[in-house]
Motif scaffolding. Structure first.
Motif, mmCIF file in Angstrom:
data_model
loop_
_atom_site.group_PDB
_atom_site.id
_atom_site.type_symbol
_atom_site.label_atom_id
_atom_site.label_comp_id
_atom_site.label_asym_id
_atom_site.label_seq_id
_atom_site.Cartn_x
_atom_site.Cartn_y
_atom_site.Cartn_z
ATOM 1 N N SER A 296 0.504 -9.232 -6.002
ATOM 2 C CA SER A 296 1.095 -7.916 -6.240
ATOM 3 C C SER A 296 1.687 -7.344 -4.960
ATOM 4 O O SER A 296 1.324 -7.722 -3.844
ATOM 5 C CB SER A 296 0.041 -6.943 -6.802
ATOM 6 N N HIS A 297 2.618 -6.410 -5.160
ATOM 7 C CA HIS A 297 3.227 -5.668 -4.055
ATOM 8 C C HIS A 297 3.389 -4.223 -4.505
ATOM 9 O O HIS A 297 4.049 -3.939 -5.506
ATOM 10 C CB HIS A 297 4.599 -6.262 -3.699
ATOM 11 N N PHE A 298 2.772 -3.301 -3.782
ATOM 12 C CA PHE A 298 2.869 -1.860 -4.055
ATOM 13 C C PHE A 298 3.643 -1.220 -2.922
ATOM 14 O O PHE A 298 3.359 -1.465 -1.741
ATOM 15 C CB PHE A 298 1.473 -1.243 -4.159
ATOM 16 N N GLU B 221 2.312 3.160 3.158
ATOM 17 C CA GLU B 221 2.051 1.743 3.393
ATOM 18 C C GLU B 221 2.464 0.873 2.212
ATOM 19 O O GLU B 221 2.212 1.206 1.061
ATOM 20 C CB GLU B 221 0.556 1.523 3.654
ATOM 21 N N SER B 222 3.096 -0.250 2.517
ATOM 22 C CA SER B 222 3.294 -1.289 1.516
ATOM 23 C C SER B 222 2.022 -2.132 1.473
ATOM 24 O O SER B 222 1.407 -2.393 2.515
ATOM 25 C CB SER B 222 4.487 -2.182 1.893
ATOM 26 N N ILE B 223 1.634 -2.537 0.269
ATOM 27 C CA ILE B 223 0.404 -3.309 0.104
ATOM 28 C C ILE B 223 0.742 -4.643 -0.561
ATOM 29 O O ILE B 223 1.347 -4.679 -1.638
ATOM 30 C CB ILE B 223 -0.616 -2.566 -0.785
ATOM 31 N N PHE B 224 0.356 -5.740 0.072
ATOM 32 C CA PHE B 224 0.540 -7.072 -0.490
ATOM 33 C C PHE B 224 -0.828 -7.675 -0.798
ATOM 34 O O PHE B 224 -1.710 -7.697 0.059
ATOM 35 C CB PHE B 224 1.278 -7.988 0.492
ATOM 36 N N VAL B 225 -0.994 -8.158 -2.021
ATOM 37 C CA VAL B 225 -2.244 -8.802 -2.426
ATOM 38 C C VAL B 225 -1.921 -10.182 -2.992
ATOM 39 O O VAL B 225 -1.059 -10.320 -3.867
ATOM 40 C CB VAL B 225 -2.999 -7.978 -3.488
ATOM 41 N N ASP B 226 -2.598 -11.187 -2.470
ATOM 42 C CA ASP B 226 -2.475 -12.553 -2.988
ATOM 43 C C ASP B 226 -3.881 -13.041 -3.303
ATOM 44 O O ASP B 226 -4.616 -13.470 -2.415
ATOM 45 C CB ASP B 226 -1.811 -13.462 -1.948
ATOM 46 N N VAL C 293 -3.238 -7.378 2.494
ATOM 47 C CA VAL C 293 -2.552 -6.947 3.710
ATOM 48 C C VAL C 293 -1.835 -5.621 3.506
ATOM 49 O O VAL C 293 -1.146 -5.415 2.502
ATOM 50 C CB VAL C 293 -1.521 -8.016 4.159
ATOM 51 N N LYS C 294 -1.985 -4.709 4.480
ATOM 52 C CA LYS C 294 -1.236 -3.457 4.522
ATOM 53 C C LYS C 294 -0.154 -3.574 5.588
ATOM 54 O O LYS C 294 -0.408 -4.111 6.673
ATOM 55 C CB LYS C 294 -2.145 -2.279 4.881
ATOM 56 N N VAL C 295 1.017 -3.055 5.292
ATOM 57 C CA VAL C 295 2.079 -2.971 6.295
ATOM 58 C C VAL C 295 2.036 -1.563 6.868
ATOM 59 O O VAL C 295 2.324 -0.584 6.188
ATOM 60 C CB VAL C 295 3.465 -3.253 5.676
ATOM 61 N N PRO D 172 -2.507 1.181 -7.776
ATOM 62 C CA PRO D 172 -1.786 1.825 -6.675
ATOM 63 C C PRO D 172 -2.527 1.673 -5.348
ATOM 64 O O PRO D 172 -3.745 1.531 -5.314
ATOM 65 C CB PRO D 172 -1.744 3.303 -7.094
ATOM 66 N N LYS D 173 -1.740 1.701 -4.272
ATOM 67 C CA LYS D 173 -2.282 1.621 -2.920
ATOM 68 C C LYS D 173 -3.178 0.387 -2.782
ATOM 69 O O LYS D 173 -2.845 -0.681 -3.276
ATOM 70 C CB LYS D 173 -3.012 2.924 -2.566
ATOM 71 N N ASP D 174 -4.346 0.540 -2.143
ATOM 72 C CA ASP D 174 -5.235 -0.608 -1.956
ATOM 73 C C ASP D 174 -6.377 -0.597 -2.960
ATOM 74 O O ASP D 174 -7.450 -1.140 -2.705
ATOM 75 C CB ASP D 174 -5.772 -0.651 -0.523
ATOM 76 N N PHE D 175 -6.141 0.014 -4.125
ATOM 77 C CA PHE D 175 -7.167 0.081 -5.160
ATOM 78 C C PHE D 175 -6.936 -1.017 -6.194
ATOM 79 O O PHE D 175 -5.803 -1.316 -6.559
ATOM 80 C CB PHE D 175 -7.154 1.445 -5.857
#
Length: 251
Positions: free
Chosen positions: A74-76, A99-104, A111-113, A180-183
């Protein structure tokens, strides 16, 4: 095990199987002040700088975020839109998050940008997991959602933390543990999230769509942990104030 439980389990597994074969999924979120207003918050008023926050309530509601999901990734991110008042918009974004949030989840990478003075950093984080699930439910965008709460602690600075209760409404019919975000890490997609002073609500859900945004984190930049990031924040802050002091002293 009674028939009703067996049927519900079958329905959930069927949904997982159907959606695992689906194409990409896109969710758009609107943002609102959680308690109706930030401008009129008593703590804001007590700071005796209310004019600084004038217009921030409307600016928050103009923000748009997007969550893209594909193949357990995902990418938020905050969508790029034009703001009539960039200063107030910047303040609104500071409340909602930039922050952009990437989850693999295939590689268990979160990862947070983040940025410090326009310099980009890729920062590892741990997903929120200690949810308390409830039977309370409501309908969001035509989907039945269930309430979950979480005691969340965030780092404000290297040696300062803040704790508050976050509230999420997740949808088991959409069996994706993102939000949303890092949730995330709930048994269903989060369609509404009350995160301290702002609340994210799904305004549009597109299933089996073709994403225009790339959800891969393509960067040769080193990924650091949160301790390393806050060490850099301290160093940058010290350098900034030293330079400002030296400049004032020379004038």
């Amino acid at each position: 095990m009674n028939f009703k439980i067996i049927f519900c389990l079958f329905f959930f597994l069927l949904n997982v199987n159907i959606f695992s074969q689906s194409q990409d999924i896109k969710v758009q979120y609107k943002v609102y002040p959680t308690y109706g207003t930030i401008e009129n918050d008593e703590k804001i008023k007590s700071k005796k700088i209310p004019d600084l926050f004038k217009g921030v309530d409307i600016a928050i509601q103009s923000l748009e975020y997007e969550l893209n999901i594909s193949k357990n990734k995902s990418h938020f991110f905050l969508k790029d839109i034009l703001y009539s008042d960039k200063k107030v918009a910047g303040l609104a974004i500071s409340f909602a998050g930039r922050e952009s949030i990437f989850v693999d989840k295939n590689n268990k990478t979160f990862v947070k940008v983040k940025y410090i003075l326009s310099e980009k950093y890729l920062v590892l984080f741990l997903p929120q997991q200690n949810w308390t699930l409830t039977t309370e439910k409501k309908i969001i965008q035509g989907f039945k959602c269930y309430k979950a709460t979480l005691s969340r602690t965030i780092r404000m600075k290297k040696d300062k933390v803040k704790t508050y209760i976050a509230e999420a409404w997740y949808c088991p019919e959409l069996p994706f543990s993102f939000g949303p975000k890092d949730f995330g890490e709930l048994p269903g997609l989060i369609l509404e999230l009350q995160d301290d002073k702002v609340t994210f609500v799904a305004s549009k859900i597109e299933l089996n769509t073709k994403l225009l945004q790339n959800i891969e984190l393509k960067s040769n930049q080193k990924i650091i942990n949160e301790d390393e990031f806050y060490n850099i924040v301290d160093i940058k802050a010290k350098q900034y104030f030293e330079e400002k002091y030296n400049k004032n002293s020379s004038n």
